[in-house]
Design a protein around this motif. Structure first.
Motif, mmCIF file in Angstrom:
data_model
loop_
_atom_site.group_PDB
_atom_site.id
_atom_site.type_symbol
_atom_site.label_atom_id
_atom_site.label_comp_id
_atom_site.label_asym_id
_atom_site.label_seq_id
_atom_site.Cartn_x
_atom_site.Cartn_y
_atom_site.Cartn_z
ATOM 1 N N GLY A 293 -8.773 0.037 -2.977
ATOM 2 C CA GLY A 293 -7.797 0.424 -1.953
ATOM 3 C C GLY A 293 -6.569 1.062 -2.583
ATOM 4 O O GLY A 293 -6.085 2.106 -2.115
ATOM 5 N N VAL B 35 -6.617 -0.409 2.905
ATOM 6 C CA VAL B 35 -6.387 -1.427 1.869
ATOM 7 C C VAL B 35 -6.650 -2.793 2.499
ATOM 8 O O VAL B 35 -6.309 -3.021 3.663
ATOM 9 C CB VAL B 35 -4.934 -1.344 1.337
ATOM 10 C CG1 VAL B 35 -4.649 -2.502 0.375
ATOM 11 C CG2 VAL B 35 -4.700 -0.006 0.623
ATOM 12 N N ALA C 120 0.843 -1.210 0.000
ATOM 13 C CA ALA C 120 0.000 0.000 0.000
ATOM 14 C C ALA C 120 0.873 1.254 0.000
ATOM 15 O O ALA C 120 0.614 2.217 -0.749
ATOM 16 C CB ALA C 120 -0.920 -0.011 1.222
ATOM 17 N N ALA D 181 -3.074 -7.599 -1.288
ATOM 18 C CA ALA D 181 -3.482 -6.194 -1.454
ATOM 19 C C ALA D 181 -3.572 -5.820 -2.927
ATOM 20 O O ALA D 181 -4.323 -4.908 -3.304
ATOM 21 C CB ALA D 181 -2.490 -5.283 -0.737
#
Ligand code: FMN
Length: 207
Positions: A166, A152, A19, A160
């Motif tokens: 996200g 996320v 992320a 992810a």
């Protein structure tokens, strides 16, 4: 300009890192550098409230990287703190780390923008996001948002990647952070001073 990020996961290549990379790569497209500090698996001591840090920095020394992070923070223009969600709160390690960073050196962060990112399989993201935002709110830091709260989803490392919304939220967060940093630089250039801060009046008890 540079944004300093903190990955509160023990996994340097897990979903939280993924992320943060999404934020960082978009920042780079906007002409802003980034660095991710991974907390990793080393033990991180809790703040013991000794109060000596206002003079000397955190008394625990450098083994777990708190004072080194503060040095990096002095040079940074903005911050993104990312955490995995553990039992609906941020990782214990990021909370121990940030308690000591902010208790000893909160002034280093004043007027620099911050954003929190929470990463989970399913639940507890909003609560974790709130906890990290509180470091910003008490430190005179503008908080940067996105098109959703900065969350996320993913469980095993790599999952992810499947959270398209996200990751989009991360890119929009980066765009907003870049915009804010550029506005702030333009303000500085135009001679707009930082706001004054009144001396803190502590009224938590009656004298
Ligand atoms: C101790 C522990 C507690 C967890 N608690 C939660 C939780 O409350 N809610 C949730 O959705 N996921 C929970 N998870 C899953 C992680 O948040 C998820 O796997 C996340 O992607 C880990 O990020 P990382 O890969 O960056 O370490 C937990 C994982 C661990 C190890």
């Amino acid at each position: 300009m540079k944004v300093l990020m903190l990955n509160g996961s023990a996994r340097p290549n897990g979903n939280t890192h993924r992320a943060l990379v999404e934020v960082g790569e978009q920042l780079k497209k906007e002409g802003i550098d980034y660095e991710i500090v991974n907390l990793g698996v080393k033990p991180i001591l809790d703040c013991v409230g000794c109060g000596q840090c206002s003079q000397k920095g955190c008394v625990f020394g450098d083994e777990d990287g708190v004072n080194e992070f503060i040095q990096k923070a002095r040079e940074a223009d903005g911050f993104v703190f990312g955490t995995p969600v553990y039992y609906a709160h941020p990782s214990g390690r990021i909370q121990s780390f940030l308690d000591r960073v902010f208790y000893s050196s909160g002034a280093v962060f004043a007027f620099k923008p911050g954003a929190a990112v929470a990463v989970a399989r399913r639940g507890g993201t909003s609560a974790s996001f709130d906890v990290l935002n509180k470091y910003f709110g008490i430190s005179r830091m503008p908080i940067i948002g996105s098109t959703y709260w900065n969350l996320v989803h993913g469980a095993a490392p790599g999952e992810a990647e499947q959270d398209a919304e996200g990751l989009q939220t991360m890119r929009n967060l980066a765009r907003n952070m870049a915009y804010f940093l550029k506005c702030q630089a333009a303000g500085r250039e135009a001679g707009i001073p930082l706001p004054e801060t009144e001396r803190t009046s502590r009224t938590n008890f009656i004298r």
